[in-house]
Write an enzyme that holds these catalytic residues in place. Structure first.
Site, PDB file in Angstrom:
ATOM      1  N   GLU A  79      54.120  63.199  63.601  1.00 50.82           N
ATOM      2  CA  GLU A  79      53.194  64.254  64.521  1.00 50.82           C
ATOM      3  C   GLU A  79      53.383  65.556  63.934  1.00 50.82           C
ATOM      4  OE1 GLU A  79      54.638  65.438  68.443  1.00 50.82           O
ATOM      5  OE2 GLU A  79      55.603  63.488  68.406  1.00 50.82           O
ATOM      6  N   CYS A 111      55.482  60.804  69.453  1.00 52.38           N
ATOM      7  CA  CYS A 111      56.549  60.014  68.946  1.00 52.38           C
ATOM      8  C   CYS A 111      56.745  58.479  68.960  1.00 52.38           C
ATOM      9  CB  CYS A 111      57.619  60.265  69.950  1.00 52.38           C
ATOM     10  SG  CYS A 111      57.842  62.123  70.220  1.00 52.38           S
ATOM     11  N   HIS A 233      63.816  56.264  73.015  1.00 47.55           N
ATOM     12  CA  HIS A 233      63.548  57.456  72.442  1.00 47.55           C
ATOM     13  C   HIS A 233      64.169  58.755  73.183  1.00 47.55           C
ATOM     14  CE1 HIS A 233      61.011  60.654  71.343  1.00 47.55           C
ATOM     15  NE2 HIS A 233      60.433  60.974  72.490  1.00 47.55           N
TER      16      HIS A 233
END
Length: 388
Positions: A79, A111, A233
């Protein structure tokens, strides 16, 4: 046919700032960073490192000539790409000397991009079992000096080689995913830094986890007892634990203790790097595999991927025989040991150094950067890279 992760590599810049130092300089209780967020150090990328060079350095350490000849698909999840048109994958393809008969593309969904790439890779390998796919997850998390998000910055890249007959982790067919259009974190094309609604983003991260975990249970009949560990994550290392503990209440005490212990081990590397967006889940996986000696062949590892905006997915994999022998543990430990701690003033100076945006020329001094692959400069709107 088994399809999964054959190799994993990671690279972070050689500079970092201690979060205790940053907190004191900002007039904040250090515990807010080290305990509240769970962050000890934050990687600081010099101007000679960008998402392309970080990814190339991560991949360079794991690929041999046989891999390079067999890779016919390169997927770059990011990103913080360097070009709105040309994919970062094409740059890395050239820097690594990969097989020219290959597809190279860039993927974007905050993400989540690398996870989407992995699922695409599974389908590709199913059709072409003699080929390999290189997934790159590379980002520089940047919010600005003295901003609320400053303490959750970071930089780094993970390289994932997907193939048939994987030596690390066989990826299972079952996965569950969920999409909803929300504004918890975003970066408009005109902005060099992101916008975030922190509290809302935390709430949605947890809500999406609960949704995909419930769906996964219903789809597979599994429970927490079936997992040796679950990697998350990690925008900061306390975030995954906030989600995991919401579903652990009914699990046996020994299961809760195992998952909690392995969760902490999975955060070790992330604590010392910071947020690397697309790569943070897979850095968590690397940390778990390289630092937990009790894992064994046949253990099931859960993976929770979340990309703001938002897409969430829960997937899983099974550890393969002798997986420990195919990790890059020594190389990664050496990388951490050789990093340089810089002062807050030095960090601010590095942060404020930028490339020109008007097409003018800028040559960069790569001699001070120990990385093998560096950004060497820019001229006529074109970035140039050097392989030492």
């Amino acid at each position: 046919m088994k399809i999964g992760i054959d190799k994993l590599g990671f690279y972070a810049p050689h500079l970092y700032v201690d979060m205790n130092d940053l907190a004191k300089e900002r007039g904040i209780d250090p515990g807010k960073f080290t305990i509240g967020l769970g962050q000890d150090e934050m990687a600081v990328p010099p101007i000679t490192q960008d998402p392309v060079s970080l990814a190339a350095n991560a991949a360079e350490q794991i690929l041999d000539r046989e891999d390079k000849d067999a890779i016919d698909l390169v997927i770059f999840g990011t990103e913080s790409g360097v070009d709105h048109s040309k994919s970062a994958a094409v740059y890395v393809h050239q820097l690594l000397g990969l097989n020219p008969k290959a597809r190279s593309v860039e993927m974007k969904q905050a993400c989540y991009g690398a996870t989407a790439g992995i699922q695409m890779a599974k389908g590709h390998i199913a059709l072409h079992p003699d080929k390999k796919v290189l997934i790159l997850a590379s980002d520089i998390a940047r919010y600005g000096l003295n901003t609320p998000g400053e303490s959750t910055q970071g930089a780094g890249a993970v390289a994932i080689l997907v193939s048939a007959s994987p030596r690390l982790l066989e990826l299972e067919k079952e996965s569950t995913y969920y999409t909803e259009d929300i504004m918890d974190f975003w970066r408009p094309v005109y902005s060099s830094t992101a916008f975030v609604d922190g509290k809302y983003s935390n709430e949605q991260y947890i809500a999406f986890f609960q949704k995909v975990w419930k769906d996964y249970q219903e789809q597979t009949g599994r429970s927490l007892e079936d997992f040796a560990a679950i990697a998350f994550h990690l925008p900061y290392t306390k975030m995954g634990w906030k989600a995991l503990r919401t579903v652990m209440e009914d699990a046996p005490e020994e299961v809760q203790e195992r998952l909690k212990n392995n969760y902490q081990i999975s955060t070790k590397y992330n604590r010392n790097v910071g947020n690397i967006y697309t790569g943070s889940l897979y850095l968590s996986l690397i940390s778990l595999l390289e630092n937990q000696d009790d894992l064994k062949e046949g253990d099931t590892i859960g993976l929770y991927s979340y990309g703001s905006g938002a897409v969430g997915e829960f997937l899983s994999g099974t550890l393969q025989s002798d997986f420990k022998e195919h990790l890059q543990t020594a190389a990664h430990q050496a990388m951490f040991e050789n990093r340089e701690c810089i002062s807050v003033a030095e960090y601010e100076k590095v942060f404020e150094e930028e490339l020109p945006t008007d097409g003018s020329e800028k040559k960069l001094n790569i001699d001070e950067d120990p990385a093998k692959i560096c950004l060497a400069g820019v001229k006529d709107h074109i970035r140039s890279y050097a392989v030492k």
